[in-house]
Scaffold this motif. Sequence first.
Motif, mmCIF file in Angstrom:
data_model
loop_
_atom_site.group_PDB
_atom_site.id
_atom_site.type_symbol
_atom_site.label_atom_id
_atom_site.label_comp_id
_atom_site.label_asym_id
_atom_site.label_seq_id
_atom_site.Cartn_x
_atom_site.Cartn_y
_atom_site.Cartn_z
ATOM 1 N N TYR A 161 0.798 -1.225 0.000
ATOM 2 C CA TYR A 161 0.000 0.000 0.000
ATOM 3 C C TYR A 161 0.831 1.277 0.000
ATOM 4 C CZ TYR A 161 -3.373 -3.598 0.898
ATOM 5 O OH TYR A 161 -4.122 -4.745 0.782
ATOM 6 N N ARG A 202 -11.520 -5.414 3.290
ATOM 7 C CA ARG A 202 -10.528 -4.624 2.570
ATOM 8 C C ARG A 202 -11.112 -3.252 2.329
ATOM 9 N NH1 ARG A 202 -7.710 -6.785 -2.318
ATOM 10 N NH2 ARG A 202 -5.913 -6.026 -1.182
ATOM 11 N N LEU A 218 -4.506 -8.975 8.532
ATOM 12 C CA LEU A 218 -4.599 -8.303 9.827
ATOM 13 C C LEU A 218 -5.376 -9.121 10.857
ATOM 14 C CD1 LEU A 218 -5.060 -4.538 8.883
ATOM 15 C CD2 LEU A 218 -3.006 -5.717 9.651
HETATM 16 P P1 ADP Z 1 -4.983 -7.628 2.558
HETATM 17 O O1 ADP Z 1 -3.820 -6.666 2.598
HETATM 18 O O2 ADP Z 1 -4.611 -8.986 2.117
HETATM 19 O O3 ADP Z 1 -6.143 -7.063 1.808
HETATM 20 P P2 ADP Z 1 -5.166 -7.237 5.463
HETATM 21 O O4 ADP Z 1 -6.081 -7.916 6.439
HETATM 22 O O5 ADP Z 1 -3.702 -7.349 5.708
HETATM 23 O O6 ADP Z 1 -5.547 -7.833 4.040
HETATM 24 O O7 ADP Z 1 -5.556 -5.715 5.402
HETATM 25 C C1 ADP Z 1 -6.931 -5.337 5.315
HETATM 26 C C2 ADP Z 1 -7.074 -4.014 4.571
HETATM 27 O O8 ADP Z 1 -6.511 -2.948 5.344
HETATM 28 C C3 ADP Z 1 -6.307 -3.964 3.247
HETATM 29 O O9 ADP Z 1 -7.058 -4.515 2.200
HETATM 30 C C4 ADP Z 1 -6.083 -2.468 3.062
HETATM 31 O O10 ADP Z 1 -7.248 -1.880 2.533
HETATM 32 C C5 ADP Z 1 -5.916 -1.974 4.501
HETATM 33 N N1 ADP Z 1 -4.488 -1.849 4.884
HETATM 34 C C6 ADP Z 1 -3.747 -2.709 5.638
HETATM 35 N N2 ADP Z 1 -2.487 -2.262 5.811
HETATM 36 C C7 ADP Z 1 -2.412 -1.082 5.158
HETATM 37 C C8 ADP Z 1 -1.367 -0.096 4.944
HETATM 38 N N3 ADP Z 1 -0.130 -0.264 5.454
HETATM 39 N N4 ADP Z 1 -1.672 1.012 4.220
HETATM 40 C C9 ADP Z 1 -2.903 1.181 3.698
HETATM 41 N N5 ADP Z 1 -3.929 0.313 3.848
HETATM 42 C C10 ADP Z 1 -3.686 -0.811 4.557
#
Ligand code: ADP
Length: 254
Positions: A161, A202, A218
Amino acid sequence: FRRIAQPKESKDELNQMAETFNEMIDLLEVNYEKQGQFVSNASHELNTPLTVIESYASLLKRRGHEDPELFAESVQAIHSEALRMKGLIEQLLNLARNDKPLRIEMEEVALADVVAEMVRTIEKSYQRKIELEVEGEVTVQTDLQKFKQLFYIFLDNARKYSEETIKVRIMTLQHEVVVEIIDYGIGIPALELEKVFDRFYRVDKARTRKTGGFGLGLSLATDIAEAMGAKISLESVEGLGTTVKIILPPALSH
Ligand code: ADP
């Protein structure tokens, strides 16, 4: 689920017991609903690549032998969708493993060395600069494999991201050790901050589609952190970037 009738005016033990039972039923219902939601989300995510595979396979069957371009395109699409399915199944298996109590093996870990080595390896495979800042020597009592898993999830998100340099900092505070992963990317809107920890959530699927995640990282991180006694904090400003902190319990004094 059926609830037990509670006469309003009575305050006796039987009534208190009924109240407790009803609270338990409320909890059960929430879990039941969540599980149903999980199964339906997982099926949906698996079904999408499968549909693509199926339609390309049927195209191949009908016209593959006479059209080399179509042949190449179909094989490529089938391969990449199969890989996507494989990735999802791997993550689902990880989650399922975490539904049982996780086996935690605590050991003394020289955190700075471990992180430095991971950063070097990941930097190479990402082709992205990662700045590492460590204040002094840091030893913690933790589960090394679980810590690596956690660190990797957050660093991978920072890569997905954001486009600039990622920063990693390790700090020793009075009662804890903090590992920070900082990116200067798209950030997360304030209203979504709590939701990103939910399974399959997401932010804005269109915005994040090209990164190809499933919204499971997450939630997996939350389970791991809880099991190993670490805390996670996530601060983010939309358009500016995100800082994740892994907060580890104090090391045992020597
Ligand atoms: P994934 O990255 O596989 O979609 P995650 O559970 O790790 O799933 O993250 C959930 C959502 O949180 C992501 O789809 C994204 O929209 C947001 N997200 C997580 N980390 C970040 C980051 N470092 N910067 C921006 N958005 C983030």
